[in-house]
Design a protein around this motif. Structure first.
Motif, PDB file in Angstrom:
ATOM      1  N   GLU A 166      48.109  44.883  36.519  1.00  0.00           N
ATOM      2  CA  GLU A 166      47.728  43.482  36.674  1.00  0.00           C
ATOM      3  C   GLU A 166      46.669  43.269  37.751  1.00  0.00           C
ATOM      4  OE1 GLU A 166      50.912  44.230  39.681  1.00  0.00           O
ATOM      5  OE2 GLU A 166      50.769  44.659  37.565  1.00  0.00           O
ATOM      6  N   LEU A 167      46.400  44.278  38.550  1.00  0.00           N
ATOM      7  CA  LEU A 167      45.420  44.159  39.614  1.00  0.00           C
ATOM      8  C   LEU A 167      44.046  44.598  39.129  1.00  0.00           C
ATOM      9  CD1 LEU A 167      44.922  43.500  42.585  1.00  0.00           C
ATOM     10  CD2 LEU A 167      45.361  45.885  43.095  1.00  0.00           C
ATOM     11  N   ARG A 168      43.067  43.752  39.311  1.00  0.00           N
ATOM     12  CA  ARG A 168      41.686  44.064  38.965  1.00  0.00           C
ATOM     13  C   ARG A 168      40.877  44.106  40.248  1.00  0.00           C
ATOM     14  NH1 ARG A 168      43.501  45.894  34.894  1.00  0.00           N
ATOM     15  NH2 ARG A 168      43.973  44.625  33.131  1.00  0.00           N
ATOM     16  N   LEU A 169      39.830  44.911  40.257  1.00  0.00           N
ATOM     17  CA  LEU A 169      39.073  45.109  41.478  1.00  0.00           C
ATOM     18  C   LEU A 169      37.661  44.531  41.437  1.00  0.00           C
ATOM     19  CD1 LEU A 169      40.112  48.747  42.384  1.00  0.00           C
ATOM     20  CD2 LEU A 169      40.849  46.638  43.463  1.00  0.00           C
ATOM     21  N   SER A 170      37.388  43.631  40.515  1.00  0.00           N
ATOM     22  CA  SER A 170      36.066  43.014  40.527  1.00  0.00           C
ATOM     23  C   SER A 170      36.012  41.985  41.663  1.00  0.00           C
ATOM     24  CB  SER A 170      35.760  42.345  39.185  1.00  0.00           C
ATOM     25  OG  SER A 170      36.534  41.184  39.039  1.00  0.00           O
ATOM     26  N   LYS A 219      48.859  42.740  47.315  1.00  0.00           N
ATOM     27  CA  LYS A 219      48.434  43.476  46.117  1.00  0.00           C
ATOM     28  C   LYS A 219      47.372  44.520  46.443  1.00  0.00           C
ATOM     29  CE  LYS A 219      49.602  40.106  42.592  1.00  0.00           C
ATOM     30  NZ  LYS A 219      49.100  39.224  41.546  1.00  0.00           N
ATOM     31  N   LEU A 220      46.413  44.154  47.296  1.00  0.00           N
ATOM     32  CA  LEU A 220      45.383  45.115  47.675  1.00  0.00           C
ATOM     33  C   LEU A 220      45.962  46.248  48.526  1.00  0.00           C
ATOM     34  CD1 LEU A 220      42.367  42.757  48.378  1.00  0.00           C
ATOM     35  CD2 LEU A 220      42.708  44.279  46.428  1.00  0.00           C
ATOM     36  N   TRP A 221      46.967  45.955  49.341  1.00  0.00           N
ATOM     37  CA  TRP A 221      47.650  46.982  50.119  1.00  0.00           C
ATOM     38  C   TRP A 221      48.350  47.967  49.177  1.00  0.00           C
ATOM     39  CZ3 TRP A 221      47.798  49.188  54.641  1.00  0.00           C
ATOM     40  CH2 TRP A 221      48.907  49.929  55.020  1.00  0.00           C
ATOM     41  N   MET A 222      49.016  47.451  48.166  1.00  0.00           N
ATOM     42  CA  MET A 222      49.682  48.319  47.191  1.00  0.00           C
ATOM     43  C   MET A 222      48.655  49.138  46.408  1.00  0.00           C
ATOM     44  SD  MET A 222      52.843  48.202  47.608  1.00  0.00           S
ATOM     45  CE  MET A 222      53.310  49.125  46.174  1.00  0.00           C
ATOM     46  N   ALA A 223      47.535  48.535  46.076  1.00  0.00           N
ATOM     47  CA  ALA A 223      46.484  49.270  45.363  1.00  0.00           C
ATOM     48  C   ALA A 223      45.931  50.390  46.233  1.00  0.00           C
ATOM     49  CB  ALA A 223      45.372  48.315  44.942  1.00  0.00           C
ATOM     50  N   ASN A 224      45.742  50.118  47.520  1.00  0.00           N
ATOM     51  CA  ASN A 224      45.250  51.148  48.423  1.00  0.00           C
ATOM     52  C   ASN A 224      46.265  52.274  48.575  1.00  0.00           C
ATOM     53  OD1 ASN A 224      43.201  52.191  50.071  1.00  0.00           O
ATOM     54  ND2 ASN A 224      44.273  51.511  51.904  1.00  0.00           N
ATOM     55  N   LEU A 225      47.546  51.936  48.662  1.00  0.00           N
ATOM     56  CA  LEU A 225      48.584  52.971  48.721  1.00  0.00           C
ATOM     57  C   LEU A 225      48.607  53.788  47.433  1.00  0.00           C
ATOM     58  CD1 LEU A 225      51.581  51.191  50.484  1.00  0.00           C
ATOM     59  CD2 LEU A 225      50.043  52.924  51.419  1.00  0.00           C
ATOM     60  N   ARG A 276      41.685  32.992  47.053  1.00  0.00           N
ATOM     61  CA  ARG A 276      41.706  31.528  47.040  1.00  0.00           C
ATOM     62  C   ARG A 276      43.080  31.005  46.632  1.00  0.00           C
ATOM     63  NH1 ARG A 276      36.381  31.696  44.166  1.00  0.00           N
ATOM     64  NH2 ARG A 276      34.881  31.701  45.850  1.00  0.00           N
ATOM     65  N   ALA A 277      43.706  31.684  45.684  1.00  0.00           N
ATOM     66  CA  ALA A 277      45.006  31.225  45.193  1.00  0.00           C
ATOM     67  C   ALA A 277      46.101  31.454  46.236  1.00  0.00           C
ATOM     68  CB  ALA A 277      45.358  31.941  43.890  1.00  0.00           C
ATOM     69  N   ASP A 278      46.224  32.663  46.734  1.00  0.00           N
ATOM     70  CA  ASP A 278      47.262  32.983  47.712  1.00  0.00           C
ATOM     71  C   ASP A 278      46.816  34.225  48.473  1.00  0.00           C
ATOM     72  OD1 ASP A 278      49.538  33.326  49.197  1.00  0.00           O
ATOM     73  OD2 ASP A 278      50.851  33.794  47.503  1.00  0.00           O
ATOM     74  N   TRP A 279      46.320  34.022  49.670  1.00  0.00           N
ATOM     75  CA  TRP A 279      45.734  35.141  50.398  1.00  0.00           C
ATOM     76  C   TRP A 279      46.773  36.163  50.844  1.00  0.00           C
ATOM     77  CZ3 TRP A 279      46.726  36.037  55.593  1.00  0.00           C
ATOM     78  CH2 TRP A 279      47.335  35.006  56.301  1.00  0.00           C
ATOM     79  N   LEU A 280      48.007  35.734  51.124  1.00  0.00           N
ATOM     80  CA  LEU A 280      49.040  36.700  51.489  1.00  0.00           C
ATOM     81  C   LEU A 280      49.402  37.600  50.306  1.00  0.00           C
ATOM     82  CD1 LEU A 280      51.435  34.617  53.762  1.00  0.00           C
ATOM     83  CD2 LEU A 280      49.984  36.544  54.433  1.00  0.00           C
ATOM     84  N   ASP A 281      49.488  37.005  49.133  1.00  0.00           N
ATOM     85  CA  ASP A 281      49.765  37.790  47.937  1.00  0.00           C
ATOM     86  C   ASP A 281      48.598  38.722  47.615  1.00  0.00           C
ATOM     87  OD1 ASP A 281      51.407  38.440  45.620  1.00  0.00           O
ATOM     88  OD2 ASP A 281      49.855  37.406  44.445  1.00  0.00           O
ATOM     89  N   ALA A 282      47.376  38.254  47.851  1.00  0.00           N
ATOM     90  CA  ALA A 282      46.196  39.088  47.608  1.00  0.00           C
ATOM     91  C   ALA A 282      46.185  40.294  48.539  1.00  0.00           C
ATOM     92  CB  ALA A 282      44.921  38.268  47.796  1.00  0.00           C
ATOM     93  N   ILE A 283      46.502  40.081  49.808  1.00  0.00           N
ATOM     94  CA  ILE A 283      46.565  41.197  50.758  1.00  0.00           C
ATOM     95  C   ILE A 283      47.667  42.167  50.351  1.00  0.00           C
ATOM     96  CG2 ILE A 283      47.159  41.807  53.143  1.00  0.00           C
ATOM     97  CD1 ILE A 283      45.612  39.320  54.019  1.00  0.00           C
ATOM     98  N   SER A 338      34.769  38.951  41.820  1.00  0.00           N
ATOM     99  CA  SER A 338      35.156  37.575  41.470  1.00  0.00           C
ATOM    100  C   SER A 338      36.677  37.443  41.340  1.00  0.00           C
ATOM    101  CB  SER A 338      34.473  37.147  40.178  1.00  0.00           C
ATOM    102  OG  SER A 338      34.862  37.995  39.117  1.00  0.00           O
ATOM    103  N   GLU A 339      37.339  38.458  40.785  1.00  0.00           N
ATOM    104  CA  GLU A 339      38.792  38.395  40.660  1.00  0.00           C
ATOM    105  C   GLU A 339      39.477  38.500  42.022  1.00  0.00           C
ATOM    106  OE1 GLU A 339      39.552  41.450  37.816  1.00  0.00           O
ATOM    107  OE2 GLU A 339      39.233  40.120  36.121  1.00  0.00           O
ATOM    108  N   MET A 340      38.921  39.314  42.919  1.00  0.00           N
ATOM    109  CA  MET A 340      39.505  39.394  44.262  1.00  0.00           C
ATOM    110  C   MET A 340      39.300  38.083  45.017  1.00  0.00           C
ATOM    111  SD  MET A 340      39.126  43.241  45.742  1.00  0.00           S
ATOM    112  CE  MET A 340      37.401  43.515  45.473  1.00  0.00           C
ATOM    113  N   GLN A 341      38.139  37.433  44.852  1.00  0.00           N
ATOM    114  CA  GLN A 341      37.910  36.142  45.493  1.00  0.00           C
ATOM    115  C   GLN A 341      38.878  35.100  44.963  1.00  0.00           C
ATOM    116  OE1 GLN A 341      33.742  35.565  44.660  1.00  0.00           O
ATOM    117  NE2 GLN A 341      33.133  36.335  46.679  1.00  0.00           N
ATOM    118  N   ALA A 342      39.121  35.123  43.653  1.00  0.00           N
ATOM    119  CA  ALA A 342      40.074  34.181  43.064  1.00  0.00           C
ATOM    120  C   ALA A 342      41.485  34.445  43.579  1.00  0.00           C
ATOM    121  CB  ALA A 342      40.042  34.283  41.535  1.00  0.00           C
ATOM    122  N   MET A 343      41.861  35.713  43.738  1.00  0.00           N
ATOM    123  CA  MET A 343      43.179  36.047  44.290  1.00  0.00           C
ATOM    124  C   MET A 343      43.327  35.503  45.706  1.00  0.00           C
ATOM    125  SD  MET A 343      44.159  39.945  42.995  1.00  0.00           S
ATOM    126  CE  MET A 343      43.770  40.569  44.576  1.00  0.00           C
TER     127      MET A 343
END
Length: 179
Positions: free
Chosen positions: A99-103, A121-127, A112-119, A105-110
């Motif tokens: 469900e995680l995309r790395l474009s 998700k990106l933390w999990m992607a990095n792991l 904008r919607a919920d920055w804690l959730d975005a961090i 525009s999609e990261m900016q939308a993430m």
């Protein structure tokens, strides 16, 4: 033309000279191959800021030249930037984080919607990217090690054999005393 001279001087001073010094330190082809393999593999880990600590720890554990290992990890850091996204994408696909995309525009939308959730998700992607790197690190390092051994056998200077002269005076004295 002046910029070329500055770049050429910089590369000679910062790249060619340190590598040349490593080759003159008397390292065996096997130890130099292990050093380059470990430094190269650790230098591309998709976690920024830990390469020095990790390469120092691994080099110390396996009794490799720490300075050479850290130097090699620094030299391959441009590859770290290039391979970070492929490692993360591989980790996302291997561990089912689809469900995680790395474009951008999609990261900016993430964010904008919920920055804690975005961090999160990106933390999990990095792991997941670090885990994908870990899966590939040992086979890649072993392959690099075995590929570099014959190359360094040809390139490194051959060790000079020292001639050891025997001290025969003690033997002569002992023989004379027994007569």
């Amino acid at each position: 033309m002046a910029a070329y001279n500055v770049i050429s001087t910089f590369l000679k001073k910062r790249l060619v000279q340190p590598v040349s010094n490593l080759l003159r330190q008397g390292m065996t082809p096997r130890s130099l191959s292990a050093t380059v393999a470990v430094g190269s593999v650790i230098g591309v880990v998709p976690a920024f800021g830990i390469t020095t600590l990790l390469s120092t720890a691994v080099a110390a554990r396996f009794r490799l030249n720490i300075a050479a290992t850290v130097l090699v990890s620094y030299l391959v850091q441009p590859l770290q930037l290039l391979l970070a996204i492929p490692f993360i994408r591989l980790g996302i696909s291997v561990f089912g984080l689809g469900e995680l995309r790395l474009s951008l525009s999609e990261m900016q939308a993430m964010f904008r919607a919920d920055w804690l959730d975005a961090i999160s998700k990106l933390w999990m992607a990095n792991l997941a990217g670090i885990a994908a790197w870990a899966l590939l690190a040992i086979p890649t390092g072993a392959a690099l090690y075995f590929i570099l051994i014959p190359l360094f056998h040809r390139v490194l200077p051959k060790p000079k054999l020292a001639v050891v002269e025997e001290d025969t005076s003690a033997v002569d004295v002992e023989v004379i005393q027994t007569l």
